[in-house]
Design a protein around this motif. Structure first.
Motif, mmCIF file in Angstrom:
data_model
loop_
_atom_site.group_PDB
_atom_site.id
_atom_site.type_symbol
_atom_site.label_atom_id
_atom_site.label_comp_id
_atom_site.label_asym_id
_atom_site.label_seq_id
_atom_site.Cartn_x
_atom_site.Cartn_y
_atom_site.Cartn_z
ATOM 1 N N VAL A 74 20.570 -17.579 34.565
ATOM 2 C CA VAL A 74 21.899 -17.874 35.103
ATOM 3 C C VAL A 74 22.448 -16.665 35.847
ATOM 4 C CG1 VAL A 74 24.292 -18.379 34.467
ATOM 5 C CG2 VAL A 74 22.412 -19.606 33.354
ATOM 6 N N LEU A 75 22.313 -15.469 35.254
ATOM 7 C CA LEU A 75 22.799 -14.256 35.910
ATOM 8 C C LEU A 75 22.033 -13.990 37.199
ATOM 9 C CD1 LEU A 75 23.217 -11.868 32.838
ATOM 10 C CD2 LEU A 75 24.898 -13.393 33.870
ATOM 11 N N GLU A 76 20.742 -14.270 37.182
ATOM 12 C CA GLU A 76 19.934 -14.053 38.374
ATOM 13 C C GLU A 76 20.331 -15.015 39.489
ATOM 14 O OE1 GLU A 76 15.208 -14.051 39.699
ATOM 15 O OE2 GLU A 76 15.786 -14.319 37.593
ATOM 16 N N ALA A 77 20.586 -16.270 39.144
ATOM 17 C CA ALA A 77 20.961 -17.262 40.148
ATOM 18 C C ALA A 77 22.353 -17.000 40.707
ATOM 19 C CB ALA A 77 20.902 -18.663 39.537
ATOM 20 N N GLU A 78 23.192 -16.323 39.931
ATOM 21 C CA GLU A 78 24.561 -16.050 40.369
ATOM 22 C C GLU A 78 24.694 -14.645 40.932
ATOM 23 O OE1 GLU A 78 27.002 -18.233 40.449
ATOM 24 O OE2 GLU A 78 25.686 -19.788 39.640
ATOM 25 N N GLY A 79 23.615 -14.089 41.459
ATOM 26 C CA GLY A 79 23.628 -12.717 41.957
ATOM 27 C C GLY A 79 24.672 -12.479 43.024
ATOM 28 N N GLN A 80 24.786 -13.383 43.991
ATOM 29 C CA GLN A 80 25.759 -13.215 45.064
ATOM 30 C C GLN A 80 27.188 -13.322 44.542
ATOM 31 O OE1 GLN A 80 25.101 -12.290 48.193
ATOM 32 N NE2 GLN A 80 22.927 -12.161 47.610
ATOM 33 N N PHE A 81 27.378 -14.248 43.587
ATOM 34 C CA PHE A 81 28.714 -14.421 43.027
ATOM 35 C C PHE A 81 29.149 -13.184 42.247
ATOM 36 C CE2 PHE A 81 31.424 -15.797 39.470
ATOM 37 C CZ PHE A 81 32.472 -16.364 40.179
ATOM 38 N N MET A 82 28.176 -12.481 41.654
ATOM 39 C CA MET A 82 28.487 -11.354 40.788
ATOM 40 C C MET A 82 28.419 -10.018 41.508
ATOM 41 S SD MET A 82 26.595 -12.713 37.319
ATOM 42 C CE MET A 82 27.497 -11.607 36.249
ATOM 43 N N LEU A 83 28.573 -10.046 42.839
ATOM 44 C CA LEU A 83 28.632 -8.813 43.610
ATOM 45 C C LEU A 83 30.018 -8.184 43.575
ATOM 46 C CD1 LEU A 83 26.520 -9.733 46.784
ATOM 47 C CD2 LEU A 83 25.934 -8.078 45.002
ATOM 48 N N GLN A 84 30.964 -8.852 42.914
ATOM 49 C CA GLN A 84 32.333 -8.365 42.907
ATOM 50 C C GLN A 84 32.427 -7.028 42.165
ATOM 51 O OE1 GLN A 84 35.154 -11.603 41.865
ATOM 52 N NE2 GLN A 84 33.326 -12.814 41.506
ATOM 53 N N THR A 85 33.368 -6.214 42.618
ATOM 54 C CA THR A 85 33.597 -4.915 41.977
ATOM 55 C C THR A 85 34.546 -5.116 40.808
ATOM 56 O OG1 THR A 85 33.360 -3.894 44.140
ATOM 57 C CG2 THR A 85 34.267 -2.522 42.379
ATOM 58 N N VAL A 86 33.999 -5.606 39.723
ATOM 59 C CA VAL A 86 34.783 -5.887 38.527
ATOM 60 C C VAL A 86 33.964 -5.472 37.311
ATOM 61 C CG1 VAL A 86 36.014 -7.826 39.587
ATOM 62 C CG2 VAL A 86 33.873 -8.241 38.357
ATOM 63 N N SER A 87 34.587 -5.514 36.169
ATOM 64 C CA SER A 87 33.871 -5.300 34.918
ATOM 65 C C SER A 87 33.349 -6.646 34.427
ATOM 66 C CB SER A 87 34.796 -4.692 33.869
ATOM 67 O OG SER A 87 35.179 -3.389 34.255
ATOM 68 N N PHE A 88 32.098 -6.654 34.000
ATOM 69 C CA PHE A 88 31.484 -7.882 33.513
ATOM 70 C C PHE A 88 31.446 -7.855 31.993
ATOM 71 C CE2 PHE A 88 29.713 -7.420 37.764
ATOM 72 C CZ PHE A 88 29.898 -8.690 38.269
ATOM 73 N N MET A 89 31.781 -8.990 31.412
ATOM 74 C CA MET A 89 31.661 -9.163 29.976
ATOM 75 C C MET A 89 30.860 -10.424 29.721
ATOM 76 S SD MET A 89 35.299 -7.928 28.349
ATOM 77 C CE MET A 89 35.831 -6.211 28.544
ATOM 78 N N LEU A 90 29.712 -10.255 29.112
ATOM 79 C CA LEU A 90 28.816 -11.361 28.818
ATOM 80 C C LEU A 90 28.951 -11.729 27.351
ATOM 81 C CD1 LEU A 90 25.632 -9.980 30.635
ATOM 82 C CD2 LEU A 90 27.615 -11.128 31.638
ATOM 83 N N VAL A 91 29.068 -13.033 27.073
ATOM 84 C CA VAL A 91 29.219 -13.512 25.702
ATOM 85 C C VAL A 91 28.052 -14.437 25.400
ATOM 86 C CG1 VAL A 91 30.720 -14.643 24.031
ATOM 87 C CG2 VAL A 91 31.724 -13.392 25.951
ATOM 88 N N THR A 92 27.268 -14.083 24.384
ATOM 89 C CA THR A 92 26.084 -14.864 24.054
ATOM 90 C C THR A 92 25.786 -14.737 22.571
ATOM 91 O OG1 THR A 92 23.738 -15.208 24.580
ATOM 92 C CG2 THR A 92 24.542 -12.946 24.595
ATOM 93 N N ALA A 93 24.926 -15.625 22.092
ATOM 94 C CA ALA A 93 24.466 -15.552 20.705
ATOM 95 C C ALA A 93 23.001 -15.161 20.626
ATOM 96 C CB ALA A 93 24.674 -16.906 20.009
ATOM 97 N N GLN A 94 22.388 -14.913 21.790
ATOM 98 C CA GLN A 94 20.975 -14.553 21.826
ATOM 99 C C GLN A 94 20.784 -13.364 22.758
ATOM 100 O OE1 GLN A 94 18.693 -17.987 23.011
ATOM 101 N NE2 GLN A 94 19.847 -19.369 21.683
ATOM 102 N N VAL A 95 20.015 -12.408 22.331
ATOM 103 C CA VAL A 95 19.722 -11.254 23.169
ATOM 104 C C VAL A 95 18.210 -11.176 23.351
ATOM 105 C CG1 VAL A 95 19.705 -9.690 21.180
ATOM 106 C CG2 VAL A 95 20.045 -8.777 23.480
ATOM 107 N N THR A 96 17.794 -11.041 24.599
ATOM 108 C CA THR A 96 16.369 -10.965 24.932
ATOM 109 C C THR A 96 16.147 -9.801 25.885
ATOM 110 O OG1 THR A 96 16.610 -12.475 26.810
ATOM 111 C CG2 THR A 96 16.084 -13.460 24.668
#
Length: 405
Positions: A318-340
């Motif tokens: 999902v993060l890879e597919a949203e690469g263009q959307f996530m070019l913003q100069t902001v702080s990212f906070m990811l919420v998940t129950a699985q870490v890989t």
């Protein structure tokens, strides 16, 4: 197909009823005596009631459902009042009424008396209540009631469905968080970003020499006249902290805690006066632009009330597919129950841009991380990704590290 058999069933019941009447009457005529005639006259009222009930219509029953309010938080109790009114005082032996609920409400914890047996008699208005003690998150629709009645002998039964719509929105449960931005500088020397500096033009704290780029409206003419050079107002500088929250929607047993913590997080950010946006990809992609205010909070909570764990792609995809959307100069906070490991790699790539990145890992109550998760957390910290482990029911500790520093 069933409707075709209804007339035949009614005819068969009338034939059976007539046979019973003739049988008891014949027994009384041929046997004679008090007992035989007592049996006949005792059965006769039931037979007459059966005939009368066969001509009685349930269409006169008016059913209403009263919901105290339309908005709830997950875990709250819902008390529903059902009222039945009718215009005729026909004696009903019993009335079985059932509210047709979705399975998620029907099997809710401690749900009581959705189906009720009422003995109305000659009453023209009667009611009952049922309670759902712990509402599950979601948008729940109430559609109809099923009414059933019959005679004491069980020969004639009537059933009718009454359409009565209703809806409640159950927002995710949230906890009060004291939000404070994480530091964006890691010990390893990898820098995420600094918060954007803005000038609060409502707070003038002094004057300074004019600098190229200063606005014309900032010039302090009185000070410029006194010093014979252009002076501009000095404003209080404040840091703006825009946050984009990305929530993992992959099916997981801890999905409800993920939603609950996300709701708590966006609420804490907005209550702090910062701006936040939300990105989720479940059965469809939904993104909310970075904004602030109560309207933004209502929109985010409404979306989180209905979100389902139906994502077919791993979080890193999902993060890879949203690469263009996530070019913003902001702080990212990811919420998940699985870490890989792929997730850590993708998050570290995003962290190298002009924005800090924090990954919140949701765990069950008193659940300890596995050895693999501990190793991945160490790798994440080495690559500039801050991993914060949050246990269910202990969301207040999410920013405890910031307040200790």
């Amino acid at each position: 197909m069933k409707k075709r058999w209804i007339p035949f069933k009614k005819a068969w019941r009338f034939i059976l009823l007539l046979f019973l009447i003739l049988l008891t009457f014949s027994y009384a005529m041929f046997q004679g005596g008090f007992v035989s005639w007592f049996l006949f006259y005792s059965f006769l009222p039931f037979a007459i009631y059966c005939v009368a009930l066969s001509f009685y219509s349930l269409n006169e029953l008016e059913v209403t459902r009263e919901l105290p309010k339309s908005d709830y938080n997950a875990g709250e109790a819902l008390k529903v009042t059902v009222t039945i009114k009718r215009s005729k005082g026909f004696p009903l032996f019993y009335l079985l009424i059932e509210d047709q609920l979705a399975d998620v409400l029907r099997y809710a914890p401690q749900q009581k008396k959705v189906k009720a047996l009422i003995l109305p008699g000659l009453k023209k208005e009667f009611s009952y209540e049922y309670i759902i003690d712990e509402l599950p998150r979601g948008e729940h629709l109430f559609t109809s009631f099923t009414l059933k009645t019959g005679d004491p002998l069980g020969l004639f039964e009537k059933e009718k469905s009454v359409e009565t719509s209703g809806k409640v929105i159950v927002y995710p449960a949230y906890s009060e968080l004291l939000y404070r931005p994480f530091e964006n500088q890691f010990d390893q020397g990898l820098t995420a970003s600094r918060e954007r500096v803005q000038r609060d033009t409502t707070m003038v704290i002094g004057v300074r020499d004019y600098q190229p780029g200063d606005r014309f409206s900032w010039i302090n003419w009185k000070a410029s006249a006194k010093r014979n050079e252009i002076m501009t107002k000095e404003f209080e500088q404040r840091q703006s902290h825009d946050v984009l929250v990305v929530m993992d929607c992959v099916p997981d047993k801890r999905f409800e805690p993920v939603v609950s913590f996300t709701a708590s997080l966006v609420r804490a950010i907005l209550k702090k006066g910062a701006q936040t946006g939300l990105l989720t990809i479940s059965n469809e992609r939904t993104s909310f632009p970075i904004r602030g205010g109560e309207q933004q909070l209502r929109q985010l909570f409404y979306h989180l009330a209905k979100i389902e764990a139906k994502s077919l792609r791993p979080f890193e995809k999902v993060l890879e597919a949203e690469g263009q959307f996530m070019l913003q100069t902001v702080s990212f906070m990811l919420v998940t129950a699985q870490v890989t490991k792929p997730l850590i790699e993708k998050a570290s790539f995003l962290g190298k841009r002009k924005g800090g990145i924090t990954l919140f890992l949701l765990k069950g109550h008193k659940e300890s991380p596995s050895e693999n998760e501990r190793s991945l957390i160490s790798i994440a910290n080495a690559r500039g990704v801050r991993v914060v482990m949050v246990h269910e029911g202990e969301y207040q500790t999410a920013f405890s590290e910031v307040f200790r520093s």
